[in-house]
Design a protein around this motif. Structure first.
Motif, PDB file in Angstrom:
ATOM      1  N   LEU A 129     -31.081 -64.399-125.422  1.00 24.26           N
ATOM      2  CA  LEU A 129     -30.706 -65.151-126.533  1.00 24.26           C
ATOM      3  C   LEU A 129     -31.707 -65.131-127.705  1.00 24.26           C
ATOM      4  CD1 LEU A 129     -28.227 -66.888-127.655  1.00 24.26           C
ATOM      5  CD2 LEU A 129     -29.469 -68.854-127.033  1.00 24.26           C
ATOM      6  N   LYS A 130     -31.688 -64.618-128.926  1.00 22.50           N
ATOM      7  CA  LYS A 130     -32.422 -64.329-130.001  1.00 22.50           C
ATOM      8  C   LYS A 130     -32.181 -65.233-131.174  1.00 22.50           C
ATOM      9  CE  LYS A 130     -35.078 -61.161-128.000  1.00 22.50           C
ATOM     10  NZ  LYS A 130     -35.318 -61.565-126.638  1.00 22.50           N
ATOM     11  N   THR A 131     -30.703 -65.432-131.329  1.00 25.52           N
ATOM     12  CA  THR A 131     -30.158 -66.220-132.590  1.00 25.52           C
ATOM     13  C   THR A 131     -29.202 -67.345-132.133  1.00 25.52           C
ATOM     14  OG1 THR A 131     -30.077 -64.047-133.897  1.00 25.52           O
ATOM     15  CG2 THR A 131     -28.464 -65.933-134.502  1.00 25.52           C
ATOM     16  N   LEU A 132     -29.499 -68.592-132.652  1.00 22.69           N
ATOM     17  CA  LEU A 132     -28.989 -69.630-132.529  1.00 22.69           C
ATOM     18  C   LEU A 132     -28.456 -70.272-133.729  1.00 22.69           C
ATOM     19  CD1 LEU A 132     -27.900 -71.721-130.501  1.00 22.69           C
ATOM     20  CD2 LEU A 132     -30.091 -72.937-130.577  1.00 22.69           C
ATOM     21  N   LYS A 133     -27.274 -70.684-133.890  1.00 21.64           N
ATOM     22  CA  LYS A 133     -26.715 -71.329-135.228  1.00 21.64           C
ATOM     23  C   LYS A 133     -25.830 -72.439-134.955  1.00 21.64           C
ATOM     24  CE  LYS A 133     -25.992 -66.679-137.247  1.00 21.64           C
ATOM     25  NZ  LYS A 133     -24.907 -65.774-137.964  1.00 21.64           N
ATOM     26  N   LEU A 134     -26.284 -73.475-135.182  1.00 23.66           N
ATOM     27  CA  LEU A 134     -25.909 -74.788-134.818  1.00 23.66           C
ATOM     28  C   LEU A 134     -25.574 -75.453-136.205  1.00 23.66           C
ATOM     29  CD1 LEU A 134     -28.170 -76.272-132.065  1.00 23.66           C
ATOM     30  CD2 LEU A 134     -25.697 -75.136-131.812  1.00 23.66           C
ATOM     31  N   ASN A 135     -24.609 -75.333-136.769  1.00 22.56           N
ATOM     32  CA  ASN A 135     -24.301 -75.736-138.134  1.00 22.56           C
ATOM     33  C   ASN A 135     -23.265 -76.601-138.105  1.00 22.56           C
ATOM     34  OD1 ASN A 135     -26.064 -73.614-139.677  1.00 22.56           O
ATOM     35  ND2 ASN A 135     -24.654 -72.272-138.794  1.00 22.56           N
ATOM     36  N   ASN A 136     -23.538 -77.922-139.050  1.00 22.94           N
ATOM     37  CA  ASN A 136     -22.677 -78.975-139.232  1.00 22.94           C
ATOM     38  C   ASN A 136     -22.563 -79.725-137.760  1.00 22.94           C
ATOM     39  OD1 ASN A 136     -21.240 -80.924-140.709  1.00 22.94           O
ATOM     40  ND2 ASN A 136     -19.493 -79.681-140.778  1.00 22.94           N
ATOM     41  N   ILE A 137     -23.672 -79.883-136.970  1.00 20.22           N
ATOM     42  CA  ILE A 137     -23.776 -80.419-135.848  1.00 20.22           C
ATOM     43  C   ILE A 137     -24.328 -81.651-135.994  1.00 20.22           C
ATOM     44  CG2 ILE A 137     -24.725 -80.085-133.441  1.00 20.22           C
ATOM     45  CD1 ILE A 137     -22.597 -78.141-134.185  1.00 20.22           C
ATOM     46  N   HIS A 138     -23.938 -82.829-135.991  1.00 13.95           N
ATOM     47  CA  HIS A 138     -24.247 -84.129-136.112  1.00 13.95           C
ATOM     48  C   HIS A 138     -25.040 -84.715-134.979  1.00 13.95           C
ATOM     49  CE1 HIS A 138     -22.628 -83.688-139.863  1.00 13.95           C
ATOM     50  NE2 HIS A 138     -21.614 -83.692-139.557  1.00 13.95           N
ATOM     51  N   SER A 139     -24.981 -84.069-133.740  1.00 12.96           N
ATOM     52  CA  SER A 139     -25.768 -84.766-132.569  1.00 12.96           C
ATOM     53  C   SER A 139     -27.210 -84.344-132.820  1.00 12.96           C
ATOM     54  CB  SER A 139     -25.359 -83.864-131.473  1.00 12.96           C
ATOM     55  OG  SER A 139     -25.277 -82.392-131.559  1.00 12.96           O
ATOM     56  N   LEU A 140     -27.567 -83.693-133.865  1.00 17.63           N
ATOM     57  CA  LEU A 140     -28.968 -83.643-134.139  1.00 17.63           C
ATOM     58  C   LEU A 140     -29.803 -84.718-134.755  1.00 17.63           C
ATOM     59  CD1 LEU A 140     -29.040 -79.936-135.665  1.00 17.63           C
ATOM     60  CD2 LEU A 140     -30.090 -80.566-133.541  1.00 17.63           C
ATOM     61  N   VAL A 141     -28.921 -85.818-135.082  1.00 22.92           N
ATOM     62  CA  VAL A 141     -29.291 -87.075-135.700  1.00 22.92           C
ATOM     63  C   VAL A 141     -30.525 -87.562-135.233  1.00 22.92           C
ATOM     64  CG1 VAL A 141     -28.743 -89.452-136.058  1.00 22.92           C
ATOM     65  CG2 VAL A 141     -27.261 -87.939-136.498  1.00 22.92           C
ATOM     66  N   LYS A 142     -30.853 -87.453-134.022  1.00 25.96           N
ATOM     67  CA  LYS A 142     -32.031 -88.131-133.331  1.00 25.96           C
ATOM     68  C   LYS A 142     -33.028 -87.332-132.949  1.00 25.96           C
ATOM     69  CE  LYS A 142     -29.620 -92.371-132.169  1.00 25.96           C
ATOM     70  NZ  LYS A 142     -29.122 -93.172-131.105  1.00 25.96           N
ATOM     71  N   ASP A 143     -32.775 -85.775-133.436  1.00 23.18           N
ATOM     72  CA  ASP A 143     -33.892 -84.885-133.144  1.00 23.18           C
ATOM     73  C   ASP A 143     -33.892 -84.331-131.468  1.00 23.18           C
ATOM     74  OD1 ASP A 143     -34.835 -84.448-135.686  1.00 23.18           O
ATOM     75  OD2 ASP A 143     -35.983 -86.232-135.453  1.00 23.18           O
ATOM     76  N   GLU A 144     -32.889 -84.870-130.580  1.00 21.65           N
ATOM     77  CA  GLU A 144     -32.939 -84.529-129.409  1.00 21.65           C
ATOM     78  C   GLU A 144     -32.677 -82.955-129.061  1.00 21.65           C
ATOM     79  OE1 GLU A 144     -31.019 -87.188-130.120  1.00 21.65           O
ATOM     80  OE2 GLU A 144     -31.830 -88.655-129.117  1.00 21.65           O
ATOM     81  N   LEU A 178     -40.353 -67.235-134.141  1.00 21.93           N
ATOM     82  CA  LEU A 178     -39.165 -67.692-134.969  1.00 21.93           C
ATOM     83  C   LEU A 178     -39.388 -66.768-136.272  1.00 21.93           C
ATOM     84  CD1 LEU A 178     -36.662 -69.350-134.865  1.00 21.93           C
ATOM     85  CD2 LEU A 178     -37.884 -71.101-135.980  1.00 21.93           C
ATOM     86  N   GLU A 179     -38.677 -65.909-136.756  1.00 26.63           N
ATOM     87  CA  GLU A 179     -38.674 -65.225-138.047  1.00 26.63           C
ATOM     88  C   GLU A 179     -37.872 -65.606-139.142  1.00 26.63           C
ATOM     89  OE1 GLU A 179     -37.811 -61.230-137.153  1.00 26.63           O
ATOM     90  OE2 GLU A 179     -38.613 -61.178-135.285  1.00 26.63           O
ATOM     91  N   SER A 180     -36.782 -66.374-138.709  1.00 26.55           N
ATOM     92  CA  SER A 180     -35.941 -66.985-139.764  1.00 26.55           C
ATOM     93  C   SER A 180     -35.591 -68.246-139.339  1.00 26.55           C
ATOM     94  CB  SER A 180     -34.908 -65.989-140.062  1.00 26.55           C
ATOM     95  OG  SER A 180     -33.800 -65.822-139.106  1.00 26.55           O
ATOM     96  N   LEU A 181     -35.301 -69.286-140.340  1.00 27.34           N
ATOM     97  CA  LEU A 181     -35.133 -70.636-140.211  1.00 27.34           C
ATOM     98  C   LEU A 181     -34.330 -71.043-141.186  1.00 27.34           C
ATOM     99  CD1 LEU A 181     -35.099 -73.230-138.546  1.00 27.34           C
ATOM    100  CD2 LEU A 181     -37.399 -73.691-139.499  1.00 27.34           C
ATOM    101  N   ASP A 182     -32.851 -71.604-141.099  1.00 32.12           N
ATOM    102  CA  ASP A 182     -31.976 -71.927-142.261  1.00 32.12           C
ATOM    103  C   ASP A 182     -31.874 -73.639-142.138  1.00 32.12           C
ATOM    104  OD1 ASP A 182     -30.168 -72.350-144.214  1.00 32.12           O
ATOM    105  OD2 ASP A 182     -28.900 -70.772-143.562  1.00 32.12           O
ATOM    106  N   LEU A 203     -36.432 -72.872-125.863  1.00 30.04           N
ATOM    107  CA  LEU A 203     -36.095 -71.408-126.226  1.00 30.04           C
ATOM    108  C   LEU A 203     -37.103 -71.009-127.195  1.00 30.04           C
ATOM    109  CD1 LEU A 203     -32.430 -72.383-127.815  1.00 30.04           C
ATOM    110  CD2 LEU A 203     -32.860 -70.937-125.824  1.00 30.04           C
ATOM    111  N   PRO A 204     -38.249 -70.531-126.347  1.00 30.89           N
ATOM    112  CA  PRO A 204     -39.347 -69.928-127.012  1.00 30.89           C
ATOM    113  C   PRO A 204     -39.245 -68.594-127.429  1.00 30.89           C
ATOM    114  CG  PRO A 204     -39.675 -70.077-124.850  1.00 30.89           C
ATOM    115  CD  PRO A 204     -38.585 -70.698-125.040  1.00 30.89           C
ATOM    116  N   LYS A 205     -38.254 -67.804-127.099  1.00 33.44           N
ATOM    117  CA  LYS A 205     -38.084 -66.522-127.330  1.00 33.44           C
ATOM    118  C   LYS A 205     -37.173 -66.253-128.732  1.00 33.44           C
ATOM    119  CE  LYS A 205     -38.426 -64.774-122.817  1.00 33.44           C
ATOM    120  NZ  LYS A 205     -37.800 -64.016-121.579  1.00 33.44           N
ATOM    121  N   LEU A 206     -36.647 -67.383-129.182  1.00 36.88           N
ATOM    122  CA  LEU A 206     -35.768 -67.430-130.280  1.00 36.88           C
ATOM    123  C   LEU A 206     -36.548 -66.557-131.506  1.00 36.88           C
ATOM    124  CD1 LEU A 206     -32.947 -68.800-130.246  1.00 36.88           C
ATOM    125  CD2 LEU A 206     -33.850 -70.755-131.538  1.00 36.88           C
ATOM    126  N   HIS A 207     -35.799 -65.876-132.172  1.00 34.38           N
ATOM    127  CA  HIS A 207     -36.121 -65.210-133.323  1.00 34.38           C
ATOM    128  C   HIS A 207     -35.411 -65.720-134.634  1.00 34.38           C
ATOM    129  CE1 HIS A 207     -38.398 -61.775-131.679  1.00 34.38           C
ATOM    130  NE2 HIS A 207     -37.897 -62.432-130.650  1.00 34.38           N
TER     131      HIS A 207
END
Length: 181
Positions: free
Chosen positions: A71-86, A123-127, A95-99
């Protein structure tokens, strides 16, 4: 898979798609993590995993890390479970290998962002577009600029489709003005 994904359909795809490298899911009801675990064991070649408009548990990140080593790319868009940063903390820890990471429309804060920057050293790109709890002033903004080659900031323009029409919001304020009308 959009709207129609459920436990049975996920099992069906996993049983027949062991060579799958990209999995995109959107607007579905979350299902049992044990079903996900079994599916991800069979989808070990995944390089990109994308979820839009569905809350997912942070446990899924550890499951992805365990069974999808490519796994190199993870897209979690419009995910409200990120509210508390867990979720963001789990990403940084698991995921230390994520790019490439997309977190648009998420409620992640600077605490979660710090965990991601500390743990995802490749990590190379962060949106972070439309992440209204991120403040890139100060040291964390400088660190993002140094560490990330392609950084999409919270107020950067984003194109979305609204009832079939493309609408560009140049700032979060314009977006919130639009949705409140």
């Amino acid at each position: 898979m959009v709207d129609s994904c459920d436990d049975e359909y996920l099992r069906y795809v996993a049983d027949r798609s062991s060579q799958l490298k990209h999995l995109d899911l959107g607007f579905f009801q979350w299902f049992d993590l044990s079903v996900w675990t079994e599916a991800l064991k069979k989808l070990s070649l995944l390089e990109e995993f994308s979820v839009y408009g569905t809350d997912i548990p942070s446990d899924l990140v550890a499951t992805l890390a365990s069974y999808c080593p490519n796994l190199k790319t993870l897209k979690l868009n419009n995910i409200h479970s990120l509210v508390k940063d867990e979720m963001a903390i789990a990403i940084g820890e698991s995921l230390p290998k994520l790019h490439h990471l997309e977190l648009t429309w998420s409620y992640v804060s600077n605490i979660g962002l710090q965990a991601i920057l500390d743990g995802c050293v490749h990590l190379e790109s962060l949106d972070l577009r439309m992440c209204c709890f991120i403040d890139l002033k100060g040291q964390i903004g400088k660190r993002c600029s140094r560490q990330i080659k392609c950084l999409q900031r919270p107020n950067d323009p984003i194109n979305i489709f609204h009832y079939g029409e493309r609408v560009e919001y140049t700032t979060m304020e314009k977006f919130f003005d639009f949705v409140s009308t």
